[in-house]
Design a protein around this motif. Structure first.
Motif, PDB file in Angstrom:
ATOM      1  N   GLU A 207       0.829  -1.202   0.000  1.00 18.49           N
ATOM      2  CA  GLU A 207       0.000   0.000   0.000  1.00 18.49           C
ATOM      3  C   GLU A 207       0.866   1.255   0.000  1.00 18.49           C
ATOM      4  OE1 GLU A 207      -3.456   2.091  -0.274  1.00 18.49           O
ATOM      5  OE2 GLU A 207      -3.189  -0.087  -0.359  1.00 18.49           O
ATOM      6  N   LYS A 210       1.836   2.486  -3.523  1.00 17.56           N
ATOM      7  CA  LYS A 210       0.799   2.831  -4.489  1.00 17.56           C
ATOM      8  C   LYS A 210       1.056   4.156  -5.200  1.00 17.56           C
ATOM      9  CE  LYS A 210      -4.208   2.924  -5.055  1.00 17.56           C
ATOM     10  NZ  LYS A 210      -4.169   4.059  -5.992  1.00 17.56           N
ATOM     11  N   ASP A 214       1.345   4.153  -9.177  1.00 20.11           N
ATOM     12  CA  ASP A 214       0.429   4.894 -10.043  1.00 20.11           C
ATOM     13  C   ASP A 214       1.183   5.839 -10.967  1.00 20.11           C
ATOM     14  OD1 ASP A 214      -1.678   3.589  -8.903  1.00 20.11           O
ATOM     15  OD2 ASP A 214      -2.180   5.210  -7.488  1.00 20.11           O
TER      16      ASP A 214
END
Length: 233
Positions: A207, A210, A214
């Motif tokens: 997490e 991320k 992205d």
């Protein structure tokens, strides 16, 4: 015709007077003796041929022919044998290098915790060598190092889980020793590659990674969806 007769006459030995000639019987014996010696005395060319043949006459020639046939039979096989030997040696060397590379990588995975703790300990010693008034400017520095140590231990657990069954990692290879060879200090290059691998784990699966994931992948994914929409494909 006259020139030929002249040469023939010069080549013939001069005849002795009748008084000096041998009796017929003696001349006959001399002729037989000379003819016999001519048959026994080999010609120089014949002697050279027999010497080259390794003996007398036909057996020497047969041996020479047999050796020549043997050389011709071996000649086509020798290059193939040499090529096969060189190929086998190359395959063994490639196998040895691959095995050595594999062990280096496994050793780096296992050496990670030791290497990183040494770096943290060195940083802590350098911080504590500062005067107290300077240390007081960074009150959270030592607690931060403690958190880093916990992260190192956690990373080492993950890496150890990866290499626990490393001997059976590849179906077509056997690396022996069940991967339990002695841990040795890894090179800086191998440790840098290992830390890069850990960063890729974080970027691609966690997490926390991320935002970076992205920023790296989303522009590519958006362009693909734009040019290849589901309605058309």
């Amino acid at each position: 015709m006259s020139a030929t007769c002249a040469v023939s006459r010069k080549a013939q030995p001069p005849l002795r007077p009748p008084s000096e000639r041998d009796p017929p019987a003696k001349a006959m014996r001399r002729g037989l003796r000379q003819g016999h010696e001519g048959e026994l005395e080999p010609e120089p060319e014949q002697e050279q041929a027999e010497a080259a043949g390794g003996g007398g006459g036909r057996p020497g020639a047969e041996r020479a022919a047999s050796l020549g046939d043997e050389c011709r039979r071996r000649q086509p096989h020798e290059p193939r044998a040499l090529a096969a030997s060189a190929s086998a040696a190359g395959a063994e060397e490639e196998e040895r290098m691959e095995r050595e590379h594999f062990r280096r990588i496994i050793n780096a995975f296992r050496y990670y915790g030791t290497n990183m703790h040494e770096r943290v300990n060195r940083t802590e010693r350098q911080f504590k060598s500062l005067p107290a008034n300077q240390q007081s400017l960074l009150p959270q520095f030592l607690p931060h190092l403690a958190k880093i140590r916990k992260c190192i231990d956690h990373n080492q657990e993950i890496l150890q889980t990866i290499v626990n069954d490393c001997v059976n990692m590849f179906e077509n290879k056997e690396y022996g020793e069940h991967g339990r060879w002695k841990i040795t200090p890894a090179s800086t290059f191998d440790m840098d590659k290992l830390k890069s691998t850990l960063k890729q784990f974080v970027r691609d699966w966690s997490e926390e990674g991320k935002p970076e994931r992205d920023s790296c992948y989303q522009p590519i994914i958006s362009e693909i969806v734009k040019n290849f929409p589901k309605e058309r494909w």
